[in-house]
Design a protein around this motif. Structure first.
Motif, PDB file in Angstrom:
ATOM      1  N   GLU A   1       0.828  -1.206   0.000  1.00  0.00           N
ATOM      2  CA  GLU A   1       0.000   0.000   0.000  1.00  0.00           C
ATOM      3  C   GLU A   1       0.861   1.255   0.000  1.00  0.00           C
TER       4      GLU A   1
ATOM      5  N   THR B   1       2.550   1.610  -3.346  1.00  0.00           N
ATOM      6  CA  THR B   1       1.568   2.055  -4.337  1.00  0.00           C
ATOM      7  C   THR B   1       1.382   3.565  -4.240  1.00  0.00           C
ATOM      8  N   GLU B   2       1.245   4.049  -3.020  1.00  0.00           N
ATOM      9  CA  GLU B   2       1.031   5.481  -2.807  1.00  0.00           C
ATOM     10  C   GLU B   2       2.241   6.311  -3.234  1.00  0.00           C
TER      11      GLU B   2
ATOM     12  N   LEU C   1       4.032   3.495  -7.253  1.00  0.00           N
ATOM     13  CA  LEU C   1       3.323   2.768  -8.298  1.00  0.00           C
ATOM     14  C   LEU C   1       2.256   3.601  -8.991  1.00  0.00           C
ATOM     15  N   ASP C   2       1.483   4.372  -8.239  1.00  0.00           N
ATOM     16  CA  ASP C   2       0.441   5.187  -8.864  1.00  0.00           C
ATOM     17  C   ASP C   2       1.026   6.185  -9.861  1.00  0.00           C
ATOM     18  N   ALA C   3       2.156   6.775  -9.537  1.00  0.00           N
ATOM     19  CA  ALA C   3       2.779   7.767 -10.404  1.00  0.00           C
ATOM     20  C   ALA C   3       3.332   7.161 -11.691  1.00  0.00           C
ATOM     21  N   HIS C   4       3.641   5.880 -11.659  1.00  0.00           N
ATOM     22  CA  HIS C   4       4.266   5.234 -12.824  1.00  0.00           C
ATOM     23  C   HIS C   4       3.444   4.071 -13.358  1.00  0.00           C
ATOM     24  N   GLU C   5       2.140   4.070 -13.073  1.00  0.00           N
ATOM     25  CA  GLU C   5       1.269   2.979 -13.508  1.00  0.00           C
ATOM     26  C   GLU C   5       1.953   1.635 -13.280  1.00  0.00           C
TER      27      GLU C   5
ATOM     28  N   SER D   1       3.081  -1.920 -10.848  1.00  0.00           N
ATOM     29  CA  SER D   1       2.489  -3.031 -10.117  1.00  0.00           C
ATOM     30  C   SER D   1       3.605  -3.790  -9.412  1.00  0.00           C
TER      31      SER D   1
END
Length: 155
Positions: A21, A24-25, A28-32, A34
């Motif tokens: 989590e 991701t925050e 991962l969210d910034a670079h699409e 996983s």
């Protein structure tokens, strides 16, 4: 052409839900991106995409993020073992063909061969029967491909 991405593989402890989590925050969210834990390999893998047109450019674009990941993962006993850049369709192809053979137990081998499980165990003592890849407490495991090839051979 598929979008370029970078794959970073770390050995060591698996990532907890909380770590995933947080990752991701922060990343991962910034670079699409996983992340995948592979406990059987003792590895976790991070995929990051980059808004560029070539895999080599993706490495350059994501270098600061990769350094951040290495610094963070090292603090928790993980070691970077591989970094690779490829187009996303290649990553998908590799995921579909993970290099591990499909395995069958005696029951499944019996279904393929059109016989009983007991008969599979009897045939397994024959030198022309495929050798099992694994001997587990629960029984032997054979390559599905080898069993199917054996089934197609004239008897």
């Amino acid at each position: 052409m598929s979008e370029p991405l970078v794959k970073a593989v770390f050995s060591g402890p698996m990532l907890s839900i909380e770590e995933i989590e947080e990752l991701t925050e922060r990343v991962l969210d910034a670079h699409e991106g996983s992340v995948f834990n592979a406990p059987q390999l003792g590895q976790c893998t991070v995929y990051l995409s980059a808004p560029v047109d070539q895999p080599l450019k993706a490495l350059a674009h994501l270098e600061p993020t990769l350094h951040y990941l290495v610094d963070e993962f090292t603090k928790t006993g993980r070691v970077l073992v591989a970094v690779e850049s490829m187009i996303s369709s290649e990553a998908e192809r590799r995921e579909a063909d993970n290099g591990l053979p499909a395995l069958v137990c005696a029951k499944e081998a019996a279904e393929i061969l059109g016989t009983s499980r007991q008969n599979v165990h009897q045939r397994a003592t024959s030198p022309d029967f495929p050798q099992p890849l694994y001997h587990l407490a629960s029984g032997k495991l054979w390559s599905e491909k080898a069993i199917r090839a054996f089934a197609e051979r004239p008897q």
